[in-house]
Design a protein around this motif. Structure first.
Motif, PDB file in Angstrom:
ATOM      1  N   ARG A 119      10.830  10.246   4.919  1.00 20.22           N
ATOM      2  CA  ARG A 119       9.480  10.802   4.843  1.00 20.22           C
ATOM      3  C   ARG A 119       8.615   9.964   3.897  1.00 20.22           C
ATOM      4  O   ARG A 119       9.034   9.630   2.790  1.00 20.22           O
ATOM      5  CB  ARG A 119       9.541  12.255   4.375  1.00 20.22           C
ATOM      6  CG  ARG A 119       8.201  12.979   4.402  1.00 20.22           C
ATOM      7  CD  ARG A 119       7.695  13.143   5.827  1.00 20.22           C
ATOM      8  NE  ARG A 119       6.426  13.822   5.862  1.00 20.22           N
ATOM      9  CZ  ARG A 119       6.288  15.141   6.040  1.00 20.22           C
ATOM     10  NH1 ARG A 119       7.353  15.912   6.195  1.00 20.22           N
ATOM     11  NH2 ARG A 119       5.101  15.689   6.081  1.00 20.22           N
ATOM     12  N   VAL A 120       7.409   9.659   4.337  1.00 14.45           N
ATOM     13  CA  VAL A 120       6.545   8.742   3.614  1.00 14.45           C
ATOM     14  C   VAL A 120       5.289   9.438   3.105  1.00 14.45           C
ATOM     15  O   VAL A 120       4.651  10.201   3.820  1.00 14.45           O
ATOM     16  CB  VAL A 120       6.148   7.545   4.516  1.00 14.45           C
ATOM     17  CG1 VAL A 120       5.005   6.765   3.903  1.00 14.45           C
ATOM     18  CG2 VAL A 120       7.339   6.633   4.724  1.00 14.45           C
ATOM     19  N   ASP A 121       4.945   9.141   1.860  1.00 14.65           N
ATOM     20  CA  ASP A 121       3.677   9.552   1.266  1.00 14.65           C
ATOM     21  C   ASP A 121       3.033   8.271   0.753  1.00 14.65           C
ATOM     22  O   ASP A 121       3.460   7.708  -0.267  1.00 14.65           O
ATOM     23  CB  ASP A 121       3.924  10.541   0.130  1.00 14.65           C
ATOM     24  CG  ASP A 121       2.639  10.915  -0.609  1.00 14.65           C
ATOM     25  OD1 ASP A 121       1.549  10.448  -0.210  1.00 14.65           O
ATOM     26  OD2 ASP A 121       2.742  11.659  -1.599  1.00 14.65           O
ATOM     27  N   PHE A 122       2.004   7.798   1.438  1.00 19.15           N
ATOM     28  CA  PHE A 122       1.415   6.518   1.078  1.00 19.15           C
ATOM     29  C   PHE A 122       0.703   6.549  -0.273  1.00 19.15           C
ATOM     30  O   PHE A 122       0.399   5.506  -0.834  1.00 19.15           O
ATOM     31  CB  PHE A 122       0.431   6.060   2.163  1.00 19.15           C
ATOM     32  CG  PHE A 122       1.102   5.634   3.440  1.00 19.15           C
ATOM     33  CD1 PHE A 122       1.949   4.543   3.463  1.00 19.15           C
ATOM     34  CD2 PHE A 122       0.885   6.335   4.624  1.00 19.15           C
ATOM     35  CE1 PHE A 122       2.578   4.144   4.633  1.00 19.15           C
ATOM     36  CE2 PHE A 122       1.497   5.948   5.802  1.00 19.15           C
ATOM     37  CZ  PHE A 122       2.355   4.848   5.802  1.00 19.15           C
ATOM     38  N   SER A 123       0.447   7.743  -0.784  1.00 23.09           N
ATOM     39  CA  SER A 123      -0.197   7.836  -2.097  1.00 23.09           C
ATOM     40  C   SER A 123       0.817   7.729  -3.237  1.00 23.09           C
ATOM     41  O   SER A 123       0.434   7.635  -4.400  1.00 23.09           O
ATOM     42  CB  SER A 123      -0.969   9.150  -2.214  1.00 23.09           C
ATOM     43  OG  SER A 123      -0.098  10.261  -2.161  1.00 23.09           O
ATOM     44  N   GLN A 162      -7.990   8.959  -1.143  1.00 21.32           N
ATOM     45  CA  GLN A 162      -9.249   9.476  -0.601  1.00 21.32           C
ATOM     46  C   GLN A 162      -9.099   9.858   0.871  1.00 21.32           C
ATOM     47  O   GLN A 162      -9.628  10.889   1.305  1.00 21.32           O
ATOM     48  CB  GLN A 162     -10.348   8.434  -0.777  1.00 21.32           C
ATOM     49  CG  GLN A 162     -10.791   8.241  -2.209  1.00 21.32           C
ATOM     50  CD  GLN A 162     -11.855   7.164  -2.355  1.00 21.32           C
ATOM     51  OE1 GLN A 162     -12.013   6.314  -1.478  1.00 21.32           O
ATOM     52  NE2 GLN A 162     -12.586   7.203  -3.454  1.00 21.32           N
ATOM     53  N   ILE A 163      -8.395   9.032   1.624  1.00 21.55           N
ATOM     54  CA  ILE A 163      -8.185   9.337   3.044  1.00 21.55           C
ATOM     55  C   ILE A 163      -7.355  10.608   3.189  1.00 21.55           C
ATOM     56  O   ILE A 163      -7.644  11.464   4.041  1.00 21.55           O
ATOM     57  CB  ILE A 163      -7.498   8.151   3.753  1.00 21.55           C
ATOM     58  CG1 ILE A 163      -8.453   6.955   3.825  1.00 21.55           C
ATOM     59  CG2 ILE A 163      -7.040   8.546   5.165  1.00 21.55           C
ATOM     60  CD1 ILE A 163      -7.786   5.655   4.208  1.00 21.55           C
ATOM     61  N   GLN A 164      -6.337  10.750   2.353  1.00 17.82           N
ATOM     62  CA  GLN A 164      -5.475  11.924   2.437  1.00 17.82           C
ATOM     63  C   GLN A 164      -6.247  13.213   2.153  1.00 17.82           C
ATOM     64  O   GLN A 164      -5.933  14.267   2.712  1.00 17.82           O
ATOM     65  CB  GLN A 164      -4.311  11.790   1.456  1.00 17.82           C
ATOM     66  CG  GLN A 164      -3.233  12.850   1.604  1.00 17.82           C
ATOM     67  CD  GLN A 164      -2.618  12.863   2.998  1.00 17.82           C
ATOM     68  OE1 GLN A 164      -2.363  11.805   3.584  1.00 17.82           O
ATOM     69  NE2 GLN A 164      -2.391  14.042   3.547  1.00 17.82           N
ATOM     70  N   GLN A 210     -13.075   4.840   4.980  1.00 12.79           N
ATOM     71  CA  GLN A 210     -12.646   3.549   5.507  1.00 12.79           C
ATOM     72  C   GLN A 210     -13.778   2.530   5.436  1.00 12.79           C
ATOM     73  O   GLN A 210     -13.550   1.342   5.170  1.00 12.79           O
ATOM     74  CB  GLN A 210     -12.160   3.702   6.949  1.00 12.79           C
ATOM     75  CG  GLN A 210     -11.479   2.462   7.511  1.00 12.79           C
ATOM     76  CD  GLN A 210     -10.938   2.697   8.901  1.00 12.79           C
ATOM     77  OE1 GLN A 210     -11.355   3.643   9.592  1.00 12.79           O
ATOM     78  NE2 GLN A 210     -10.014   1.865   9.344  1.00 12.79           N
ATOM     79  N   LYS A 211     -14.985   2.978   5.639  1.00 15.14           N
ATOM     80  CA  LYS A 211     -16.135   2.070   5.658  1.00 15.14           C
ATOM     81  C   LYS A 211     -16.414   1.474   4.286  1.00 15.14           C
ATOM     82  O   LYS A 211     -16.993   0.385   4.172  1.00 15.14           O
ATOM     83  CB  LYS A 211     -17.377   2.827   6.152  1.00 15.14           C
ATOM     84  CG  LYS A 211     -18.551   1.930   6.528  1.00 15.14           C
ATOM     85  CD  LYS A 211     -19.637   2.733   7.191  1.00 15.14           C
ATOM     86  CE  LYS A 211     -20.786   1.832   7.639  1.00 15.14           C
ATOM     87  NZ  LYS A 211     -21.852   2.600   8.350  1.00 15.14           N
TER      88      LYS A 211
END
Length: 268
Positions: A219-223, A251-253, A265-266
């Protein structure tokens, strides 16, 4: 077959057509009367990508080689593409293009296993696992489980943006949340790659392989700082870039809509 208008954003349309040799009544033809080849359609997304070149990985090396480029085929203004059915036995790779939601260039190879109709950063991880020797079914299950997307029946047939729009219209809260989670994961992957490539243009494939390997382990948590450290293994990037990546994935999460995701993203 004539389209009166382009495919609308938020609608996933899959078109499959099989030629009937010698059938001049029921067969699709060009205006010159030549039978069309059998074909199928799909969509490339990281936000939908327009103007992306399409490659068919016929030698299965995971690289978009010049001789594998489908001549005259780029994704349209809404990310859609059409391919002859005879090419459906190989993985698809999309290179370049522009995210129509953010106006940003696509900096990562977007891949999908053979027969995919939705191709995005998530299916890229599936395909990279396959390239490492994992079977198709296991690869899809592993990515879905370790990104928290087990509610999706088939990642290669699921377009998060189309599903989100449909769920919004129907009031399906379960699918709405699932689609939002999928788009968050896809955007986090694309953002990590983009931020690295902005400094190190040759690092895209290395970063994607690292992300796929990390997802393949559990399981992955990119943060999570340890996860990001593993993702950036053997990829030289400045400390400031690492900080940018960490900020972006958090921020994305925390985004609550596709619009929020695109806005974040921008700014990357």
């Amino acid at each position: 077959l004539t389209l009166d208008a382009p495919f609308a954003k938020g609608v996933l349309v899959s078109v499959n057509y099989s030629d009937q040799p010698g059938d001049q009544t029921n067969t699709l033809q060009t205006t010159q009367g030549t039978d069309l080849e059998s074909f199928y359609s799909g969509v490339v997304a990281d936000g939908y990508l327009k103007g992306a070149d399409i490659y068919v990985d016929s030698n299965r090396d995971g690289i978009a080689s010049a001789d594998e480029k489908v001549t005259g085929m780029q994704t349209d203004a809404n990310g859609n593409f059409f391919l002859p059915s005879k090419l459906a036995q190989s993985a698809i790779i999309a290179q370049g293009g522009v995210n129509i939601d953010t106006g940003l260039p696509n900096l990562m190879p977007i891949k999908g296993p053979a027969g995919s109709i939705a191709i995005n950063p998530i299916t890229t991880l599936v395909q990279v696992l396959i390239e490492s020797g994992v079977g198709l079914v296991e690869a899809k299950q592993t990515v879905a489980q370790n990104l928290g997307l087990t509610g999706i029946a088939d990642l290669t047939q699921f377009d998060p943006q189309a599903a989100f729009a449909s769920a919004q219209a129907s009031g399906d809260a379960t699918v709405l949340q699932l689609a939002l989670s999928a788009q968050k994961a896809a955007t986090q992957i694309a953002s990590i790659v983009a931020l690295v490539v902005n400094q190190n243009p040759d690092a895209a494939n290395a970063v994607v392989k690292n992300i796929s390997a990390e997802v393949g382990k559990g399981r992955v948590d990119f943060s999570n700082s340890s996860t990001l450290s593993n993702v950036l293994t053997n990829v030289p990037v400045a400390a400031t870039v690492k900080e940018q990546i960490s900020t972006a994935v958090v921020q994305i999460q925390s985004a609550t809509s596709l619009t929020d995701i695109s806005k974040t993203q921008k700014t990357i």
